[in-house]
Motif scaffolding. Structure first.
Motif, short mmCIF file in Angstrom:
data_model
loop_
_atom_site.label_atom_id
_atom_site.label_comp_id
_atom_site.label_asym_id
_atom_site.label_seq_id
_atom_site.Cartn_x
_atom_site.Cartn_y
_atom_site.Cartn_z
N GLN A 1 0.82 -1.20 0.00
CA GLN A 1 0.00 0.00 0.00
C GLN A 1 0.86 1.26 0.00
O GLN A 1 0.48 2.29 -0.56
N ILE B 1 -7.40 -7.39 -2.29
CA ILE B 1 -7.22 -6.11 -1.61
C ILE B 1 -6.27 -5.20 -2.39
O ILE B 1 -6.54 -4.02 -2.60
N PHE C 1 -6.16 5.87 0.77
CA PHE C 1 -6.77 5.04 1.81
C PHE C 1 -5.74 4.03 2.29
O PHE C 1 -4.72 3.79 1.63
N PHE D 1 -5.54 0.06 4.65
CA PHE D 1 -6.27 -1.04 5.27
C PHE D 1 -5.63 -1.34 6.62
O PHE D 1 -4.40 -1.39 6.74
N ARG E 1 -11.02 -0.88 5.62
CA ARG E 1 -10.50 0.24 4.83
C ARG E 1 -10.76 1.55 5.58
O ARG E 1 -11.85 1.76 6.12
N ASP F 1 -10.37 5.65 4.80
CA ASP F 1 -10.04 6.74 3.88
C ASP F 1 -9.24 7.81 4.59
O ASP F 1 -9.61 8.25 5.69
#
Length: 238
Positions: free
Chosen positions: A44, A68, A136, A138, A147, A149
């Motif tokens: 991410q 994901i 965002f 996780f 999740r 934001d």
């Protein structure tokens, strides 16, 4: 260089793939872990180009992991179970390696990444554009992966090995430490102001006498972070 991470809940399998990675000059090992959530964080955060991913893991299966990240990086699945191959290819994995994995088979998979995805390798060190920026994250809560934001985050509070993420509607508690969360969040939007607090810059209502006001919360500015915080605020003011 292709930045890669190895994810497997079996230490022996982890060691074997990690050793294979070290033998390929084009690969740079970012990390190896038995924790799929830790790997998810690295993906991410844009730190990984390729994941060698086990399918059956206790916290998060490889298939759930793929859904994901949604194509954010290349993935080569590694597993002892051939029945997951179809699911993997439907989620656009680069290759599917069945354990025990021989080095020559591993190397052929890596070549697929190197030959078929040159733009991704060349752009690995480029700064993301606004449209590519992470908006965002996780986090793992007690019963699910949730999740969050970035626009919703007011501030984050550290509680030993846990952190609480505060939004206008809820408090989200996750097993994480402040340093890792600080590394994940974009520096132009979030700043650490205390050993126990990270704040969203656009949610600050006012700053007075070493205290930050965000809605009805008063957050102290720690001595260790005071100079860098006020310099950052000053730079923002031109």
């Amino acid at each position: 260089m292709v930045r890669c991470i190895v994810v497997d809940d079996e230490p022996l399998a982890l060691d074997i793939i990690t050793d294979y990675v070290s033998k390929v000059p084009e690969l740079k090992l970012v990390g190896s872990t038995t924790n799929a959530i830790e790997a998810l964080t690295l993906v991410q955060n844009g730190e990984v180009d390729l994941v060698f991913l086990d399918v059956q893991m206790p916290e998060l299966t490889g298939i759930q992991f793929l859904k994901i990240i949604n194509g954010k990086c290349d993935v080569i699945l590694t597993t002892a179970y051939p029945q997951y191959a179809l699911d993997g290819y439907e989620l656009n994995v680069v290759d599917y390696l069945l354990k025990p994995i021989a080095f020559d088979r591993f190397y052929r998979s890596v070549q697929k990444v190197l030959n078929n995805k040159p733009p991704k390798v060349q752009q690995a060190t480029a700064q993301p554009t606004q449209s590519e920026a992470v908006d965002f994250i996780f986090v793992k809560t007690e019963h699910k992966i949730q999740r969050v934001d970035l626009d919703d985050i007011l501030y984050i509070e550290g509680l030993k090995d846990y952190i609480s993420i505060y939004t206008p509607d809820e408090r989200i508690v996750t097993l994480q430490n402040m340093k890792k969360m600080e590394d994940i969040l974009p520096v132009n939007r979030f700043v650490r102001v205390h050993r126990s607090y990270i704040v969203a810059l656009d949610k600050i209502a006012s700053i007075e006498r070493g205290r930050i006001y965000i809605k009805d919360k008063i957050i102290p500015v720690g001595d260790t972070y005071r100079d860098s915080f006020y310099k950052y605020i000053g730079d923002k003011n031109g």
